[in-house]
Design a protein around this motif. Sequence first.
Motif, short mmCIF file in Angstrom:
data_model
loop_
_atom_site.label_atom_id
_atom_site.label_comp_id
_atom_site.label_asym_id
_atom_site.label_seq_id
_atom_site.Cartn_x
_atom_site.Cartn_y
_atom_site.Cartn_z
N THR A 184 41.73 40.57 29.69
CA THR A 184 43.43 40.53 30.20
C THR A 184 44.09 41.29 28.79
OG1 THR A 184 43.12 38.72 31.32
CG2 THR A 184 45.44 39.29 30.64
N LYS A 185 44.84 42.47 28.96
CA LYS A 185 45.64 43.10 28.16
C LYS A 185 47.22 42.88 28.63
CE LYS A 185 41.93 44.98 26.04
NZ LYS A 185 41.52 44.44 24.93
N THR A 211 44.21 44.25 33.54
CA THR A 211 44.45 45.35 32.54
C THR A 211 45.03 46.48 33.24
OG1 THR A 211 42.40 46.92 32.57
CG2 THR A 211 42.35 45.04 30.79
N SER A 212 45.80 47.37 32.58
CA SER A 212 46.56 48.57 33.60
C SER A 212 45.41 49.60 34.07
CB SER A 212 47.53 49.28 32.73
OG SER A 212 47.05 49.85 31.61
N ASN A 247 39.85 44.19 36.13
CA ASN A 247 40.38 43.03 35.14
C ASN A 247 41.90 43.27 35.13
OD1 ASN A 247 38.09 41.63 33.54
ND2 ASN A 247 37.51 43.79 33.13
N SER A 297 48.91 45.42 28.61
CA SER A 297 49.23 46.77 29.70
C SER A 297 48.88 46.21 31.10
CB SER A 297 48.27 47.70 29.45
OG SER A 297 46.97 47.26 29.50
N GLY A 298 48.17 45.18 31.42
CA GLY A 298 48.04 44.85 32.64
C GLY A 298 49.16 43.78 32.93
N THR A 351 40.20 40.30 25.59
CA THR A 351 41.58 39.75 25.96
C THR A 351 42.27 39.82 24.79
OG1 THR A 351 40.67 38.40 27.85
CG2 THR A 351 42.63 37.68 26.70
N SER A 352 43.70 40.28 24.95
CA SER A 352 44.43 40.54 23.62
C SER A 352 45.33 39.32 23.48
CB SER A 352 45.34 41.72 23.90
OG SER A 352 46.60 41.37 24.85
#
Length: 177
Positions: free
Chosen positions: A41-42, A123-124, A121, A44-45, A74-75
Motif C-alpha cells: 500500500t502506497k 498503489t496507483s 496492490n 499514491s494508491g 507499504t509506505s
Amino acid sequence: MRLEFLGHGLHKDHTNTVGHYLIETFKNSDYDTFIGFSAFTKMSGLNSIKPELVLAKKNFKSLKFYLGIVRKGTSREALKFLIDNEIETYIFCTSDEIMFHPKIYYFEGKHNNRFILGSSNLTSYGLFHNIEASTFIEFSKNDQQGLKYTRQFNKYFSPIIDATDKNVEKLTNEVLQ
C-alpha cells in the motif's frame, strides 16, 4: 451473478481498471461494508481513490483494511493517512519468509455483494497503470453460489479478519512508531 475480467496496463484502455471499479463501488449507495486486503500500500494508491474513500468512511457502516508490511512494500505515509482518517486498519507483519500477499477488495451491500480479486496492490500503479489481471464478481444476496463463496472467504481469512492470528495487529500511532 456477474463475472468480469479486469485487465489494465497492456492496452490503451484505462477504463477497465481495479481503481475505477473501487471508485465506482465506494460511491454506490447500495454498498455499506468494505474489507480490503493488499500486500503493498502506497500513498499514491490511496490518493487515487481518496475522495471516494473519505466518502465511504462517512457513509459505510464498516470500512476495514488488512495490509501487508514489508520493506519497500507499504509506505509509512499511507499508514499514517489511514490512522489520521480513522479508517480501521490491521497490519500483517511477520519475520518469516512467508508474505501477506492477497489483493482482495470485498463489498457488501443491501442487494448485492462484490469481490475484486487479482494482482492489483493498493498503489496507483497497481490500481491503474501496471499490467494487472483481476476478476470482478458480483452476486445478489440470494445467489447460493455467491453466498457459498463468501462463506469460504470468511472461513479461510477468519483468523485475520478477527485479528486472532498472531501476526495481525490493529494499526495505531503507537504501532506505527
